[in-house]
Structure formats: C-alpha cells, structure tokens
Scaffold this active site. Structure first.
Site, short mmCIF file in Angstrom:
data_model
loop_
_atom_site.label_atom_id
_atom_site.label_comp_id
_atom_site.label_asym_id
_atom_site.label_seq_id
_atom_site.Cartn_x
_atom_site.Cartn_y
_atom_site.Cartn_z
CE1 TYR A 195 10.52 5.67 -32.44
CE2 TYR A 195 9.44 7.56 -31.47
CZ TYR A 195 9.84 6.26 -31.39
OH TYR A 195 9.57 5.51 -30.27
CD GLU B 176 -0.24 6.09 -31.13
OE1 GLU B 176 0.21 5.12 -30.49
OE2 GLU B 176 -1.00 5.99 -32.11
C1 LIG Z 1 14.38 7.74 -27.31
C2 LIG Z 1 15.45 6.76 -26.88
C3 LIG Z 1 14.89 5.33 -26.97
C4 LIG Z 1 16.67 6.89 -27.82
O1 LIG Z 1 17.57 5.87 -27.51
P1 LIG Z 1 19.15 6.07 -27.69
O2 LIG Z 1 19.79 4.75 -27.50
O3 LIG Z 1 19.63 7.17 -26.83
O4 LIG Z 1 19.22 6.55 -29.20
P2 LIG Z 1 20.46 6.37 -30.21
O5 LIG Z 1 21.75 6.58 -29.48
O6 LIG Z 1 20.30 5.09 -30.95
O7 LIG Z 1 20.24 7.60 -31.20
C5 LIG Z 1 19.52 7.44 -32.42
C6 LIG Z 1 19.19 8.82 -32.93
O8 LIG Z 1 18.19 9.41 -32.10
C7 LIG Z 1 18.44 10.81 -31.99
N1 LIG Z 1 18.65 11.14 -30.56
C8 LIG Z 1 18.75 10.26 -29.54
N2 LIG Z 1 18.88 10.91 -28.37
C9 LIG Z 1 18.87 12.24 -28.68
C10 LIG Z 1 18.97 13.41 -27.89
N3 LIG Z 1 19.10 13.37 -26.55
N4 LIG Z 1 18.91 14.61 -28.52
C11 LIG Z 1 18.77 14.68 -29.86
N5 LIG Z 1 18.69 13.58 -30.68
C12 LIG Z 1 18.73 12.38 -30.08
C13 LIG Z 1 19.63 11.12 -32.85
O9 LIG Z 1 19.17 11.44 -34.15
C14 LIG Z 1 20.34 9.79 -32.89
O10 LIG Z 1 21.13 9.61 -34.01
P3 LIG Z 1 22.67 10.15 -34.00
O11 LIG Z 1 23.27 9.67 -32.71
O12 LIG Z 1 23.27 9.51 -35.20
O13 LIG Z 1 22.59 11.63 -34.04
C15 LIG Z 1 15.95 7.05 -25.43
O14 LIG Z 1 16.24 8.43 -25.34
C16 LIG Z 1 14.94 6.67 -24.35
O15 LIG Z 1 14.90 5.53 -23.90
N6 LIG Z 1 14.15 7.66 -23.91
C17 LIG Z 1 13.18 7.43 -22.82
C18 LIG Z 1 12.06 6.53 -23.25
C19 LIG Z 1 11.31 7.10 -24.45
O16 LIG Z 1 11.03 8.29 -24.51
N7 LIG Z 1 10.97 6.22 -25.40
C20 LIG Z 1 10.26 6.60 -26.61
C21 LIG Z 1 8.81 6.56 -26.38
S1 LIG Z 1 7.91 7.03 -27.84
#
Ligand SMILES: CC(C)(COP(=O)(O)OP(=O)(O)OC[C@H]1O[C@@H](n2cnc3c(N)ncnc32)[C@H](O)[C@@H]1OP(=O)(O)O)[C@@H](O)C(=O)NCCC(=O)NCCS
Length: 176
Positions: free
Chosen positions: A126, A114
C-alpha cells in the site's frame, strides 16, 4: 515469468475465492454467505487475477482477487488476496492498481482501507502505491484481537501511480 490479467469476479469463481480466503485469512476468512452478501451489496466492484499458464504451479487460473466499495464519495478496499504460490510476482500490485484506476473512473475523492498493523507485505504494497496511514483502529480484527491502520490514498491531487500509467489492465464489466 507467467503473465497475469484482471477480469470481473464471476459466480463460478466463488469456490476458488473462498478456498483462497481460508488459506490466506484462516479464522478471519469470509464464508460463502458473507461473500455472496458482499457481492450483492450496492456499489461493489470485485475482480480476480488470472494466470496465463495454469498448471505450472497450481491447476486453477484464478490466483488473486480484490474488491472495492464506492459510497458516492470515497472508495473503500474491501479485500485483496493473492495465492501463496503466486505472491511476490506483481499480482497484488496489479489488483490494487486496477482498484485505484476504477476508483478514479468513479471520481472517488480517496481510496481508504484497513490493514493489520503487523501485515508487513500488505503495508509495503500500500505504501508503495502511495497510501498513507491515517489512524489506528484498536482491536479492529476479531477474533484475532489485532489493531488496524486506516490508510488513505488521496485521488484529488491528480497524481497517478507508476503502474496506472503502464501495466494495470482490467476490463470494465460488472463484478459477479
Ligand atoms: C499483501 C499481498 C496481497 C501482496 O500480494 P503480492 O502479489 O505478493 O504483491 P506484489 O508481488 O504485487 O508486490 C507489490 C509490493 O508489495 C510489497 N510486498 C509484497 N510482499 C512483500 C513481502 N513479503 N515483504 C515485503 N514487501 C512486500 C513490495 O513493496 C512489492 O513491490 P516490489 O516487489 O516492487 O518490491 C499478499 O501478500 C497477500 O495476499 N497476503 C495475504 C492476504 C492479505 O494480507 N491481504 C491484505 C489485507 S489488508
């Protein structure tokens, strides 16, 4: 760019993970009791991501965490979070692909999750890993009163993501 690795979550990681929870999820963060109950529950597999060069940005090597629940049929992503200072460095994808690889190893038919419908970074991550929206769950997140998308990655098709073929690396020890 520092290097990141996955390993099972240990009890010594609790304080750091709870700090990250509060920083990332605010009022929706898990408490110590919720995390302890979650890790003790059946079928859970929790990991953390560590950075090779702690101190460059922050003092703690644990920069992310994630968890999975396998119920015998499907795997459910329970949580995933990355420290704000380390976001957009590939850590989220590393954790997610490790969870997917573990679900495949368990022979799960699908991975479900979710996600808040306004969580653009998570939705993008995702989708990038092949998840598709199944449905909307109204007012799923409380106390924020926000809707969630249910998303699904079908593992039966046999397709592997690009990251699984390459860089997802985690050991297979027990979580916690
Ligand atoms: C969601 C989360 C886990 C992503 O982690 P991250 O380490 O920043 O992600 P990554 O660097 O591995 O990025 C993977 C892909 O996600 C997408 N992405 C990540 N952050 C993004 C942003 N701010 N805007 C748009 N796309 C994004 C991109 O597609 C990216 O691939 P790319 O870099 O090749 O374009 C992080 O933003 C987070 O911890 N958020 C707060 C907690 C949360 O919301 N968790 C999910 C609950 S369902």
């Amino acid at each position: 760019m520092p290097e990141f690795h996955c390993r099972p979550l240990r009890s010594s990681d609790f304080d750091r993970v709870l700090w990250l929870e509060r920083d990332l999820f605010g009022s929706g963060a898990w408490t110590y009791g919720m995390l302890a109950d979650e890790l003790a529950a059946l079928g859970r597999w929790y990991i953390v991501a560590t950075v090779d060069e702690p101190g460059t940005i922050g003092p703690d090597p644990v920069v992310g965490y994630a968890g999975l629940w396998f119920d015998g049929d499907d795997a459910q992503i329970m949580t995933i979070g990355v420290a704000k200072d380390y976001q957009r460095c590939g850590v989220g994808r590393l954790l997610l692909e490790a969870l997917i690889a573990h679900a495949r190893k368990l022979k799960a038919q699908a991975v479900l999750l979710e996600v808040r419908i306004d969580n653009e970074p998570a939705l993008a991550m995702y989708r990038r890993s092949g998840f598709e929206v199944l449905a909307v769950r109204k007012r799923y997140y409380q106390p924020e009163d926000k809707d969630a998308y249910t998303m699904r990655l079908d593992l039966r098709a046999g397709s592997r993501t690009a990251s699984e073929d390459g860089d997802a690396a985690t050991d297979d020890g027990d979580a916690a």
